[in-house]
Design an enzyme around this catalytic site. Structure first.
Site, PDB file in Angstrom:
ATOM      1  N   HIS A 158      -2.212 -19.857  99.628  1.00  0.00           N
ATOM      2  CA  HIS A 158      -3.563 -20.066  99.085  1.00  0.00           C
ATOM      3  C   HIS A 158      -4.586 -20.344 100.176  1.00  0.00           C
ATOM      4  CE1 HIS A 158      -2.324 -21.114  94.668  1.00  0.00           C
ATOM      5  NE2 HIS A 158      -2.083 -19.861  95.003  1.00  0.00           N
ATOM      6  N   ASN A 275      11.923 -32.201  91.976  1.00  0.00           N
ATOM      7  CA  ASN A 275      10.710 -32.274  91.170  1.00  0.00           C
ATOM      8  C   ASN A 275      10.791 -33.450  90.210  1.00  0.00           C
ATOM      9  OD1 ASN A 275       8.165 -31.322  90.467  1.00  0.00           O
ATOM     10  ND2 ASN A 275       8.963 -29.986  88.853  1.00  0.00           N
TER      11      ASN A 275
END
Ligand SMILES: [Zn+2]
Length: 309
Positions: A158, A275
């Site tokens: 990104h 996670n």
């Protein structure tokens, strides 16, 4: 390979649909799937043999350093969230406001530091490189905390808060100046009652290439823009050679890990999630370690007894 056909705009609707899906079929019959292992000793055996490790990281890693995302509940800058400002349309309508937002985000990063997850990844890369093994970080984060932690091989899918791109000539330049230009000094306050600074466009960051002086924009991928094809090519190459894949601080059904991790798992390569949550897709992977990655990752990546260097 279909990756380069995907755009961020194209992906988000799929993500939302998939998040709402469950492990039950429409008929309500529970699909039986093997649960991933959370056996750290088993993971460490696989880790000790891996030659090319790909680590996909997402917002959760940065969140543990206190980096705001400007998304979700409470994630506002003034009246807006990232998806209102991180678009080509917002920039062409109001470049001053968008630059205030990114100036603020750059300045915030001066107060943040890499956390134990960033440091464990960087230390692992340095250590394994001495053994002829490779670690690559493929990240959606734009805050450069992996680089600041010492990671060398980082693919920023990104872009970066600390790079600019000229809208006229396309030149990309690293830029860590604070402030990035004199006119933005003292602007960018996030409070909802702050007025826009309304900086004239000629006083916003400008290209320094001889004879150009074009308007600069942050070199980040905005909503509705495609990912950089050079970066995607490198990502594809890394995913094709990796023999262990870690998904850290992002759900493996949420973009961008959803693009990458399943294709690795489909090749039979072990995938390990680190996670805070499990999802129906977790069952496709070999390992899942639940909890903050700053806690779960360091013991997973520390020196293995078989490492002699
Ligand atoms: Zn230029």
């Amino acid at each position: 390979m279909i990756l380069r056909q995907l755009t961020s705009r194209g992906l988000f609707p799929q993500v939302h649909n998939r998040v709402r899906s469950s492990s039950s079929t429409p008929q309500g019959v529970l699909v039986k799937m093997a649960r991933p292992s959370s056996d750290l000793a088993e993971f460490r055996k696989v880790f000790s043999k891996a030659k090319h490790i790909a680590i996909l990281t997402g917002a959760g890693v940065s969140a543990e350093s206190g980096v705001p995302t400007f998304r979700g509940a409470g994630g506002y800058w003034r009246k807006w969230q990232a998806q209102d400002l991180a678009t080509p349309e917002a920039f062409s309508r109001n470049p001053s406001r968008v630059w205030e937002f990114y100036h603020y985000r750059r300045e915030v990063m001066l107060t943040k530091s890499p956390n134990p997850a960033h440091l464990a990844i960087a230390e692992c890369e340095a250590r394994l490189s001495r053994q002829g093994r490779s670690v690559v970080v493929i990240t959606q984060n734009i805050d450069e905390l992996h680089r600041r932690a010492g990671s060398k091989h980082v693919l920023e899918i990104h872009g970066s808060l600390f790079k600019t791109r000229c809208v006229s000539c396309g030149t990309v330049t690293a830029n860590h100046s604070s402030p990035i230009c004199a006119a933005l000094q003292g602007s960018g306050a996030p409070d909802p009652d702050t007025s826009d600074a309304k900086i004239p466009v000629e006083n916003l960051p400008r290209c320094e290439d001889a004879g150009c002086a074009g308007l600069l924009r942050p070199d980040v991928v905005w909503f509705g823009e495609t990912l950089d094809s050079d970066i995607l090519t490198q990502v594809e190459q890394e995913l094709e050679i990796c023999d262990l894949c870690l998904v850290v601080g992002t759900s493996s059904i949420v973009y961008p890990a959803a693009m990458f991790a399943p294709q690795v798992a489909a090749r039979g390569v072990p995938v390990a999630e680190f996670n805070m949550e499990t999802t129906p897709a977790t069952t496709r992977f070999t390992f899942h370690f639940h909890g903050p990655c700053g806690t779960t990752l360091p013991p997973a990546l520390e020196r293995h007894e078989s490492e002699v260097i």
